[in-house]
Structure formats: structure tokens, C-alpha cells
Design a protein around this motif. Structure first.
Motif, PDB file in Angstrom:
ATOM      1  N   ASP A 114       1.043  -0.656  -0.118  1.00 50.46           N
ATOM      2  CA  ASP A 114       0.144  -0.033   0.071  1.00 50.46           C
ATOM      3  C   ASP A 114       1.126   1.100   0.291  1.00 50.46           C
ATOM      4  O   ASP A 114       0.186   2.277  -0.713  1.00 50.46           O
ATOM      5  CB  ASP A 114      -1.016  -0.090   1.472  1.00 50.46           C
ATOM      6  N   MET A 115       2.044   0.937   0.900  1.00 49.78           N
ATOM      7  CA  MET A 115       2.651   2.406   0.797  1.00 49.78           C
ATOM      8  C   MET A 115       4.157   2.318  -0.395  1.00 49.78           C
ATOM      9  O   MET A 115       4.676   3.425   0.011  1.00 49.78           O
ATOM     10  CB  MET A 115       3.796   2.347   2.483  1.00 49.78           C
ATOM     11  N   HIS A 116       4.037   1.660  -0.983  1.00 53.25           N
ATOM     12  CA  HIS A 116       4.728   1.283  -2.521  1.00 53.25           C
ATOM     13  C   HIS A 116       6.067   1.839  -1.587  1.00 53.25           C
ATOM     14  O   HIS A 116       6.841   1.921  -2.152  1.00 53.25           O
ATOM     15  CB  HIS A 116       4.896   3.077  -3.046  1.00 53.25           C
ATOM     16  N   TYR A 117       6.642   0.857  -0.866  1.00 53.14           N
ATOM     17  CA  TYR A 117       8.261   0.375  -0.128  1.00 53.14           C
ATOM     18  C   TYR A 117       8.755  -0.336  -0.839  1.00 53.14           C
ATOM     19  O   TYR A 117       8.513  -1.706  -1.698  1.00 53.14           O
ATOM     20  CB  TYR A 117       8.295   0.108   0.919  1.00 53.14           C
ATOM     21  N   ASN A 118       9.759   0.133  -1.704  1.00 57.13           N
ATOM     22  CA  ASN A 118      10.931  -0.662  -2.399  1.00 57.13           C
ATOM     23  C   ASN A 118      11.375  -1.463  -1.536  1.00 57.13           C
ATOM     24  O   ASN A 118      12.513  -1.346  -1.936  1.00 57.13           O
ATOM     25  CB  ASN A 118      11.638   0.208  -3.323  1.00 57.13           C
ATOM     26  N   LEU A 119      11.367  -2.856  -0.812  1.00 57.70           N
ATOM     27  CA  LEU A 119      11.467  -4.045  -0.640  1.00 57.70           C
ATOM     28  C   LEU A 119      10.776  -5.459  -0.733  1.00 57.70           C
ATOM     29  O   LEU A 119       9.505  -5.108  -1.174  1.00 57.70           O
ATOM     30  CB  LEU A 119      11.855  -3.718   0.708  1.00 57.70           C
ATOM     31  N   LYS A 120      11.554  -5.523  -0.781  1.00 60.73           N
ATOM     32  CA  LYS A 120      11.213  -7.543  -0.457  1.00 60.73           C
ATOM     33  C   LYS A 120      11.119  -7.620   0.858  1.00 60.73           C
ATOM     34  O   LYS A 120      12.189  -7.812   1.518  1.00 60.73           O
ATOM     35  CB  LYS A 120      12.020  -8.245  -1.578  1.00 60.73           C
ATOM     36  N   MET A 121       9.853  -8.097   1.012  1.00 61.75           N
ATOM     37  CA  MET A 121      10.189  -8.838   2.278  1.00 61.75           C
ATOM     38  C   MET A 121      10.050 -10.541   3.028  1.00 61.75           C
ATOM     39  O   MET A 121       9.523 -11.297   1.712  1.00 61.75           O
ATOM     40  CB  MET A 121       8.061  -8.183   3.143  1.00 61.75           C
ATOM     41  N   VAL A 122      11.022 -10.912   3.142  1.00 58.88           N
ATOM     42  CA  VAL A 122      11.290 -12.594   3.241  1.00 58.88           C
ATOM     43  C   VAL A 122      10.465 -12.820   4.805  1.00 58.88           C
ATOM     44  O   VAL A 122      11.113 -12.491   5.742  1.00 58.88           O
ATOM     45  CB  VAL A 122      12.569 -12.946   2.874  1.00 58.88           C
ATOM     46  N   VAL A 123       9.733 -13.945   4.601  1.00 59.02           N
ATOM     47  CA  VAL A 123       8.704 -15.149   6.129  1.00 59.02           C
ATOM     48  C   VAL A 123      10.202 -16.012   5.624  1.00 59.02           C
ATOM     49  O   VAL A 123      10.125 -17.049   5.398  1.00 59.02           O
ATOM     50  CB  VAL A 123       7.336 -14.752   5.591  1.00 59.02           C
ATOM     51  N   VAL A 124      10.704 -16.274   6.910  1.00 58.18           N
ATOM     52  CA  VAL A 124      11.147 -17.368   7.802  1.00 58.18           C
ATOM     53  C   VAL A 124      10.378 -18.341   8.419  1.00 58.18           C
ATOM     54  O   VAL A 124       9.847 -18.146   9.378  1.00 58.18           O
ATOM     55  CB  VAL A 124      12.266 -17.537   8.579  1.00 58.18           C
ATOM     56  N   PRO A 125      10.974 -19.578   8.363  1.00 56.37           N
ATOM     57  CA  PRO A 125       9.832 -20.293   9.322  1.00 56.37           C
ATOM     58  C   PRO A 125      10.017 -20.388  10.673  1.00 56.37           C
ATOM     59  O   PRO A 125      11.171 -19.719  10.964  1.00 56.37           O
ATOM     60  CB  PRO A 125      10.698 -21.696   8.324  1.00 56.37           C
ATOM     61  N   THR A 126       9.361 -20.785  12.030  1.00 56.92           N
ATOM     62  CA  THR A 126       9.111 -20.317  12.747  1.00 56.92           C
ATOM     63  C   THR A 126      10.003 -21.808  13.474  1.00 56.92           C
ATOM     64  O   THR A 126      10.041 -22.679  12.862  1.00 56.92           O
ATOM     65  CB  THR A 126       7.967 -21.021  13.443  1.00 56.92           C
ATOM     66  N   VAL A 127      11.200 -21.419  14.565  1.00 58.10           N
ATOM     67  CA  VAL A 127      12.112 -22.772  14.479  1.00 58.10           C
ATOM     68  C   VAL A 127      11.589 -22.491  16.243  1.00 58.10           C
ATOM     69  O   VAL A 127      10.506 -21.285  16.937  1.00 58.10           O
ATOM     70  CB  VAL A 127      13.401 -21.468  15.146  1.00 58.10           C
ATOM     71  N   ARG A 128      12.506 -23.978  16.668  1.00 58.54           N
ATOM     72  CA  ARG A 128      10.789 -24.408  17.758  1.00 58.54           C
ATOM     73  C   ARG A 128      12.099 -25.592  18.330  1.00 58.54           C
ATOM     74  O   ARG A 128      13.022 -25.625  17.840  1.00 58.54           O
ATOM     75  CB  ARG A 128       9.711 -25.986  17.599  1.00 58.54           C
ATOM     76  N   ASP A 129      11.772 -25.269  19.796  1.00 62.44           N
ATOM     77  CA  ASP A 129      12.043 -25.988  21.070  1.00 62.44           C
ATOM     78  C   ASP A 129      12.528 -28.244  20.071  1.00 62.44           C
ATOM     79  O   ASP A 129      11.013 -28.146  19.421  1.00 62.44           O
ATOM     80  CB  ASP A 129      12.041 -26.248  22.019  1.00 62.44           C
ATOM     81  N   SER A 130      12.928 -28.682  20.811  1.00 62.62           N
ATOM     82  CA  SER A 130      12.833 -29.719  20.449  1.00 62.62           C
ATOM     83  C   SER A 130      11.965 -31.068  20.401  1.00 62.62           C
ATOM     84  O   SER A 130      10.935 -31.214  19.933  1.00 62.62           O
ATOM     85  CB  SER A 130      13.931 -31.329  21.441  1.00 62.62           C
ATOM     86  N   GLY A 136       8.382 -29.248  19.736  1.00 64.56           N
ATOM     87  CA  GLY A 136       7.672 -28.324  18.780  1.00 64.56           C
ATOM     88  C   GLY A 136       7.147 -27.123  19.900  1.00 64.56           C
ATOM     89  O   GLY A 136       6.581 -26.191  18.572  1.00 64.56           O
ATOM     90  N   LEU A 137       7.546 -26.690  19.955  1.00 65.78           N
ATOM     91  CA  LEU A 137       7.016 -25.675  20.998  1.00 65.78           C
ATOM     92  C   LEU A 137       7.987 -24.241  20.027  1.00 65.78           C
ATOM     93  O   LEU A 137       9.225 -24.743  20.467  1.00 65.78           O
ATOM     94  CB  LEU A 137       7.149 -25.546  22.160  1.00 65.78           C
ATOM     95  N   ALA A 138       7.069 -23.771  20.203  1.00 67.58           N
ATOM     96  CA  ALA A 138       8.100 -22.023  19.475  1.00 67.58           C
ATOM     97  C   ALA A 138       8.865 -20.845  19.730  1.00 67.58           C
ATOM     98  O   ALA A 138       8.562 -21.229  21.316  1.00 67.58           O
ATOM     99  CB  ALA A 138       6.590 -21.457  18.133  1.00 67.58           C
ATOM    100  N   LEU A 139       9.755 -20.934  19.768  1.00 67.20           N
ATOM    101  CA  LEU A 139      10.394 -20.056  20.764  1.00 67.20           C
ATOM    102  C   LEU A 139      10.013 -19.112  20.440  1.00 67.20           C
ATOM    103  O   LEU A 139       9.533 -17.912  19.446  1.00 67.20           O
ATOM    104  CB  LEU A 139      11.714 -19.970  19.889  1.00 67.20           C
ATOM    105  N   SER A 140      10.027 -17.763  21.984  1.00 68.58           N
ATOM    106  CA  SER A 140       9.480 -16.660  21.894  1.00 68.58           C
ATOM    107  C   SER A 140       9.675 -15.889  23.092  1.00 68.58           C
ATOM    108  O   SER A 140      10.306 -16.819  23.478  1.00 68.58           O
ATOM    109  CB  SER A 140       7.735 -18.007  22.171  1.00 68.58           C
ATOM    110  N   SER A 141      10.294 -15.131  22.892  1.00 67.10           N
ATOM    111  CA  SER A 141      10.806 -14.023  24.019  1.00 67.10           C
ATOM    112  C   SER A 141       9.848 -14.644  25.506  1.00 67.10           C
ATOM    113  O   SER A 141      10.412 -13.888  26.656  1.00 67.10           O
ATOM    114  CB  SER A 141      11.172 -12.587  23.941  1.00 67.10           C
ATOM    115  N   ARG A 142       8.606 -14.794  25.220  1.00 68.53           N
ATOM    116  CA  ARG A 142       7.783 -14.491  26.736  1.00 68.53           C
ATOM    117  C   ARG A 142       7.713 -15.765  26.887  1.00 68.53           C
ATOM    118  O   ARG A 142       7.165 -16.421  28.861  1.00 68.53           O
ATOM    119  CB  ARG A 142       6.029 -14.474  26.224  1.00 68.53           C
ATOM    120  N   ASN A 143       8.700 -17.289  26.730  1.00 66.54           N
ATOM    121  CA  ASN A 143       8.849 -18.740  27.415  1.00 66.54           C
ATOM    122  C   ASN A 143       9.262 -18.241  28.466  1.00 66.54           C
ATOM    123  O   ASN A 143       9.138 -19.148  29.102  1.00 66.54           O
ATOM    124  CB  ASN A 143       9.390 -19.157  26.338  1.00 66.54           C
ATOM    125  N   VAL A 144       9.957 -17.764  28.496  1.00 66.13           N
ATOM    126  CA  VAL A 144      10.810 -17.672  29.950  1.00 66.13           C
ATOM    127  C   VAL A 144       9.900 -17.547  31.041  1.00 66.13           C
ATOM    128  O   VAL A 144      10.161 -17.700  32.047  1.00 66.13           O
ATOM    129  CB  VAL A 144      12.099 -16.306  30.013  1.00 66.13           C
TER     130      VAL A 144
END
Length: 290
Positions: free
Chosen positions: A170-186, A188-196
Motif C-alpha cells: 500500500d505504501m509502495h515501499y521499495n523492498l522485498k519481505m522475506v518470511v522465515v519459518p518458525t524455529v521450535r524447541d525439540s 515443538g514449542l515455538a521459540l518466543s521471548s515470553r517463554n521465559v
């Protein structure tokens, strides 16, 4: 420019002026700049974004800024972890520059905001109506300050990715967004700063939501496409661990509206749950890639 004493090889910029001088140097050297926007308290999920950026870009800048505009008055702004020295140490083996501004530097007047209507008002936006305005505002400012060629975000915050994709278009930013898959603990819980914030007992139960998402994925892979069956698979697994589910949604990946059947566009299966005072989110992409 300053350098943190715990990791002297990492350049740390604190002002918009410093960043713009740095950006001019990257442009003069014809370097492609990748941005990884964070609120600090870095974990392996954040570092995976930095590594993805380093693989695609000749110069990477990591912003570390606890953004006050995405927190409501009753939320955890004051207790959100601020660990700049530790964060810089974690980045010390990666080829990055850090932008760590103050709130005053990012919000000199506190009067201008950015909103992405529609996409911001559903799912997470129902219970956190302020959140995506804060995200869109701070990311817009980072885009304007840094002028990256690429911006890297994590799939764990999938609605945020959808909102920012719309913002960029919408804002015509001249950049490409890249979405990286979720990183998980062994488990399966998704890593999050709130897990602490989780107790040991809560941490042991938390992966049940992802087990439900995986069960739904297997059902879809076997030919199941109806909303109720896929959502019930998540809820059933969550119930076994007595998770306090806030919502589970099967959404169109473009407009985030809830759908009854997964079609050729695919779907996002996502949800949120609470464990004590901690709120967690997770998702999977069904039948499409972002």
C-alpha cells in the motif's frame, strides 16, 4: 557509532543520523541491505532471521527496540526483557550492525501513527486492537530510516507478516519481505521471548497446541479440508493438556477472513492460548507458502 564492551566487533548505532550515514556508505559500496526488526531478548528464532538475511544480503542491520506503541496500558511493557548487552553478544559472531534507538529517538513527537485497516482488526487484533497500529508505525519508521532492500520476519507472527505485506504494497515501499519459518524447541514449542515467563509445569504442557496443529496438518494431507475437523484436531490436543485456548482460526491467507473449506489458495491455521499470565501464539501454513 559506538561499540558494546561485551562484543566490541559489533557496531551499535543509536540515532537516526548515524543510521543514515551508515546507509549512505552501504549504498556507495553497492551493498544490498537486509533488516531484521526485533524487540531484543534475542533467541535462536531471531538469529535464524539474521542468518537468513546474511545469506541473501551483503549488509545486515538488526534493530533492537522495545516498541511502546504496541503495548496497551495493562500489558507487559515494563517487564518485557531488556537485554541489550546479551543480545549484542549473541550477534557477535554474525556480520551485523545494530540499531538500538531510544524511545525519544523513534518517537520524537508521539503524534503520527500508521494503520493497516481490516487485517489489523481480526484474530490478534480482536483482543489487542492497539497492537498492529504500533507494529505498522514502528516498522514504517524503520523502513524510512534504514531504507532496506529486504526485510526479514518470522512466520510465528503470521498475522504481523500479513499486515506488513499489505503495508509494503500500500505504501509502495521499495523492498522485498522475506518470511522465515518458525524455529521450535525439540518438543515443538515455538521459540518466543515470553517463554521465559512459563513455570516448569506450564512449559511441559505448552507444546500441546503445536501437536494439535501437526495433527490438523496430517488430516489435511490425507484429504480433510473442512474447518470444523481441522480446528477440532487442535482443540482436542490442547484439551488433553488443559490449555486455556483463546481462539483457533482457519483463515484465508490473503484477507485473514475465516473460511469453511480450504481451497486452492490454502489457509492459515492459527491460535492463541494462555498459561497463567503468559499469552502464546502459534500457526501453520496449510496448502501454501508465504
Amino acid at each position: 557509532m559506538s561499540k558494546d564492551t561485551t562484543a566490541s566487533n559489533v557496531p551499535v548505532l543509536h540515532t537516526v543520523h548515524q543510521v543514515r550515514l551508515w546507509r549512505e556508505q552501504q549504498r556507495a559500496e553497492d551493498k544490498k541491505v537486509g533488516l531484521v526488526a526485533t524487540m531484543g531478548a534475542l533467541h535462536e528464532g531471531h538469529l535464524s532471521l539474521v542468518q537468513a538475511a546474511a545469506a541473501q544480503c551483503s549488509s545486515v542491520i538488526v534493530s533492537i527496540f522495545v516498541n511502546p506503541t504496541q503495548f496497551a496500558p495493562h500489558e507487559d511493557l515494563d517487564k518485557y526483557p531488556r537485554t541489550l548487552s546479551d543480545d549484542i553478544q549473541k550477534l557477535s559472531k554474525l556480520p551485523v550492525t545494530v540499531f538500538a534507538p531510544s524511545a525519544t529517538e523513534m518517537y520524537p513527537r508521539k503524534q503520527s501513527f500508521v494503520e493497516v485497516l481490516g487485517l489489523s482488526e481480526m484474530l490478534e487484533g480482536v483482543t489487542r486492537p492497539h497492537f498492529f497500529r504500533g507494529v505498522a508505525t514502528v516498522v514504517s519508521r524503520l523502513f524510512n530510516i534504514i531504507e532496506p532492500n529486504y526485510a526479514f520476519f518470522g512466520q510465528k507472527d503470521i498475522q504481523q507478516c500479513c499486515v506488513l505485506r499489505a503495508l509494503i504494497q500500500d505504501m509502495h515501499y521499495n523492498l522485498k519481505m522475506v518470511v522465515v519459518p518458525t524455529v521450535r524447541d525439540s518438543d515443538g514449542l515455538a521459540l518466543s521471548s515470553r517463554n521465559v515467563y512459563l513455570t516448569a509445569e506450564q512449559r511441559a504442557r505448552a507444546p500441546a497446541f503445536y501437536r494439535g496443529l501437526c495433527r490438523a496438518q496430517k488430516l489435511f494431507d490425507s484429504g480433510v479440508v473442512d474447518r470444523k475437523t481441522l480446528i477440532d484436531a487442535v482443540k482436542d490436543e490442547a484439551a488433553k493438556a488443559d490449555l486455556d485456548i483463546e481462539y483457533v482460526c482457519l483463515s484465508n491467507p490473503n484477507d485473514l477472513k475465516e473460511i469453511d473449506t480450504v481451497d486452492s489458495q490454502g489457509a492459515i491455521l492459527s491460535g492463541a492460548w494462555r498459561m497463567g499470565t503468559t499469552r502464546l501464539i502459534d500457526n501453520i501454513l496449510i496448502g501454501f507458502e508465504f
